[in-house]
Design a protein around this motif. Structure first.
Motif, PDB file in Angstrom:
ATOM      1  N   CYS A  77       0.846  -1.177  -0.126  1.00 31.18           N
ATOM      2  CA  CYS A  77      -0.050   0.255  -0.025  1.00 31.18           C
ATOM      3  C   CYS A  77       0.752   1.154  -0.046  1.00 31.18           C
ATOM      4  CB  CYS A  77      -0.850   0.019   1.057  1.00 31.18           C
ATOM      5  SG  CYS A  77      -1.782   1.269   1.282  1.00 31.18           S
ATOM      6  N   PRO A  78       0.644   2.199  -0.900  1.00 31.77           N
ATOM      7  CA  PRO A  78       1.538   3.316  -1.042  1.00 31.77           C
ATOM      8  C   PRO A  78       0.951   4.438   0.096  1.00 31.77           C
ATOM      9  CG  PRO A  78      -0.106   3.508  -2.747  1.00 31.77           C
ATOM     10  CD  PRO A  78      -0.333   2.112  -2.114  1.00 31.77           C
ATOM     11  N   LEU A  79       0.278   4.215   0.951  1.00 35.04           N
ATOM     12  CA  LEU A  79      -0.187   5.214   1.891  1.00 35.04           C
ATOM     13  C   LEU A  79      -0.099   4.854   3.240  1.00 35.04           C
ATOM     14  CD1 LEU A  79      -3.122   6.445  -0.478  1.00 35.04           C
ATOM     15  CD2 LEU A  79      -1.210   7.739   0.498  1.00 35.04           C
ATOM     16  N   MET A  82      -1.740   6.510   7.522  1.00 32.52           N
ATOM     17  CA  MET A  82      -2.752   5.889   7.870  1.00 32.52           C
ATOM     18  C   MET A  82      -2.688   5.585   9.457  1.00 32.52           C
ATOM     19  SD  MET A  82      -3.323   3.348   4.802  1.00 32.52           S
ATOM     20  CE  MET A  82      -4.543   3.648   3.325  1.00 32.52           C
ATOM     21  N   PRO A 103      -3.471  -1.368   6.259  1.00 28.33           N
ATOM     22  CA  PRO A 103      -4.642  -2.424   5.864  1.00 28.33           C
ATOM     23  C   PRO A 103      -4.772  -3.672   6.629  1.00 28.33           C
ATOM     24  CG  PRO A 103      -3.343  -1.242   4.085  1.00 28.33           C
ATOM     25  CD  PRO A 103      -2.838  -0.796   5.133  1.00 28.33           C
ATOM     26  N   CYS A 132      -7.365   5.808   1.461  1.00 28.65           N
ATOM     27  CA  CYS A 132      -7.393   4.746   0.520  1.00 28.65           C
ATOM     28  C   CYS A 132      -7.674   5.336  -1.123  1.00 28.65           C
ATOM     29  CB  CYS A 132      -8.309   3.568   0.609  1.00 28.65           C
ATOM     30  SG  CYS A 132      -8.273   2.430  -0.653  1.00 28.65           S
ATOM     31  N   VAL A 133      -6.780   5.197  -1.967  1.00 28.58           N
ATOM     32  CA  VAL A 133      -7.110   5.779  -3.293  1.00 28.58           C
ATOM     33  C   VAL A 133      -7.601   4.804  -4.151  1.00 28.58           C
ATOM     34  CG1 VAL A 133      -5.341   7.639  -3.123  1.00 28.58           C
ATOM     35  CG2 VAL A 133      -4.603   5.573  -3.850  1.00 28.58           C
ATOM     36  N   ALA A 134      -7.909   3.785  -3.781  1.00 23.00           N
ATOM     37  CA  ALA A 134      -8.420   2.358  -4.459  1.00 23.00           C
ATOM     38  C   ALA A 134      -7.511   1.990  -5.644  1.00 23.00           C
ATOM     39  CB  ALA A 134      -9.873   2.912  -4.952  1.00 23.00           C
ATOM     40  N   CYS A 135      -6.133   1.903  -5.286  1.00 21.74           N
ATOM     41  CA  CYS A 135      -5.130   1.646  -6.360  1.00 21.74           C
ATOM     42  C   CYS A 135      -5.286   0.124  -6.713  1.00 21.74           C
ATOM     43  CB  CYS A 135      -3.900   1.744  -5.984  1.00 21.74           C
ATOM     44  SG  CYS A 135      -3.328   0.990  -4.603  1.00 21.74           S
ATOM     45  N   GLY A 136      -6.045  -0.583  -5.449  1.00 18.51           N
ATOM     46  CA  GLY A 136      -6.012  -2.027  -5.806  1.00 18.51           C
ATOM     47  C   GLY A 136      -4.997  -3.037  -5.444  1.00 18.51           C
ATOM     48  N   THR A 137      -3.807  -2.541  -4.851  1.00 20.84           N
ATOM     49  CA  THR A 137      -2.559  -3.237  -4.768  1.00 20.84           C
ATOM     50  C   THR A 137      -2.818  -4.295  -3.611  1.00 20.84           C
ATOM     51  OG1 THR A 137      -1.282  -1.260  -5.278  1.00 20.84           O
ATOM     52  CG2 THR A 137      -0.205  -2.994  -4.491  1.00 20.84           C
ATOM     53  N   CYS A 138      -3.343  -3.699  -2.537  1.00 22.97           N
ATOM     54  CA  CYS A 138      -3.471  -4.862  -1.636  1.00 22.97           C
ATOM     55  C   CYS A 138      -4.457  -5.881  -2.082  1.00 22.97           C
ATOM     56  CB  CYS A 138      -4.380  -4.104  -0.340  1.00 22.97           C
ATOM     57  SG  CYS A 138      -5.943  -3.209  -0.952  1.00 22.97           S
ATOM     58  N   LEU A 195      -9.955  -3.953  -0.895  1.00 22.46           N
ATOM     59  CA  LEU A 195     -10.432  -2.837  -1.458  1.00 22.46           C
ATOM     60  C   LEU A 195     -11.728  -2.581  -1.092  1.00 22.46           C
ATOM     61  CD1 LEU A 195     -10.264  -0.071  -2.935  1.00 22.46           C
ATOM     62  CD2 LEU A 195     -10.111  -1.606  -5.167  1.00 22.46           C
ATOM     63  N   MET A 220     -12.478  -1.350   2.203  1.00 17.89           N
ATOM     64  CA  MET A 220     -12.239   0.163   2.448  1.00 17.89           C
ATOM     65  C   MET A 220     -13.579   0.857   1.929  1.00 17.89           C
ATOM     66  SD  MET A 220      -9.202   0.578   3.795  1.00 17.89           S
ATOM     67  CE  MET A 220      -7.798  -0.488   4.038  1.00 17.89           C
TER      68      MET A 220
HETATM   69  S1  SF4 Z   1      -6.431  -0.056  -2.435  1.00 18.27           S
HETATM   70 FE1  SF4 Z   1      -5.207  -1.059  -0.962  1.00 18.27          FE
HETATM   71  S2  SF4 Z   1      -3.293  -0.624  -1.450  1.00 18.27           S
HETATM   72 FE2  SF4 Z   1      -4.498   0.745  -2.438  1.00 18.27          FE
HETATM   73  S3  SF4 Z   1      -4.418   2.769  -1.261  1.00 18.27           S
HETATM   74 FE3  SF4 Z   1      -6.146   1.534  -0.969  1.00 18.27          FE
HETATM   75  S4  SF4 Z   1      -5.514   0.302   1.117  1.00 18.27           S
HETATM   76 FE4  SF4 Z   1      -3.703   0.910   0.059  1.00 18.27          FE
END
Ligand code: SF4
Ligand code: SF4
Length: 196
Positions: free
Chosen positions: A45-47, A51, A55, A79-85, A96, A99
């Motif tokens: 997660c980039p953030l 936080m 996560p 959460c920017v909803a990047c979906g990495t997690c 996601l 979140m």
């Molecule tokens: S989608 Fe997951 S990885 Fe991306 S910002 Fe949100 S919690 Fe972090």
């Protein structure tokens, strides 16, 4: 150990799932009990550094039923909803969606957002999409400036962007009636699911 329906399920407390985790599972299809705390979500997660809860801590708190604690974090707003997690999770927990679920629950239950400007941004965007049938950035920017009291500061930037053609002066309307119907339908469905 209790036999579980899905062999991937990792029960911290055999057979136990908190009421909060159960409602998120029923409404949003995410089973917090699937998480085995490998932390791959948090490490991608980039953030996380900004936080209140990472996560992995969020999904663990959901599993334990720590509803107030988790809803009073800034995590799901940041959460920017990047979906990495979600992409990194070996258990396919769909973090996601957790979140998203937390933001929905917080709004429904009138919880004061820890990141009010971000919450105002989402609300402005949804208002514009609902009423214009599509995104209209100038409208979102104007609404957001009014909500956050930054009209003076943002106006100069807005004018510069308009001059460069980065923003459109007038909105387009596209299927706005259809979009309003869709919003109504979703709100009704959410009410039904919340009562079931
Ligand atoms: S989608 Fe997951 S990885 Fe991306 S910002 Fe949100 S919690 Fe972090
Ligand atoms: S990556 Fe998946 S299994 Fe691992 S800690 Fe995060 S949610 Fe749990």
């Amino acid at each position: 150990m209790t036999q579980t329906a899905d062999p991937r399920e990792f029960n911290l407390i055999p057979g136990h799932i908190s009421e909060f985790a159960s409602s998120i599972k029923a409404l949003h299809g995410v089973d917090a009990n699937m998480c085995f705390q490998c932390r791959k979500c948090s490490s991608g997660c980039p953030l996380t550094e900004f936080m209140d809860m990472t996560p992995v801590q969020v999904i663990h708190a959901v599993r334990l039923g720590l509803k107030d604690e988790v809803l009073n974090t800034n995590t799901y707003w940041l959460c920017v909803a990047c979906g990495t997690c979600t992409a990194r999770c070996p258990q396919e927990t769909g973090l996601l969606k957790v979140m998203d679920a937390l933001a929905n629950i917080a709004i429904r239950e009138g919880i004061q957002p820890k990141e009010p400007d971000i919450a105002a941004f989402y609300k402005s965007g949804l208002f514009i999409i609902k009423n214009f049938g599509m995104m209209y950035e100038t409208g979102v920017a104007g609404l957001l400036s009014l909500k956050t009291g930054n009209l003076g500061r943002d106006a100069a930037l807005g004018i510069r962007m308009l001059k460069k053609g980065k923003l459109e002066v007038f909105p387009h309307f596209q299927n706005s009636r259809e979009m309003k119907r869709l919003f109504k339908k979703v709100a009704k469905k959410e009410r039904e699911l919340a009562q079931s």
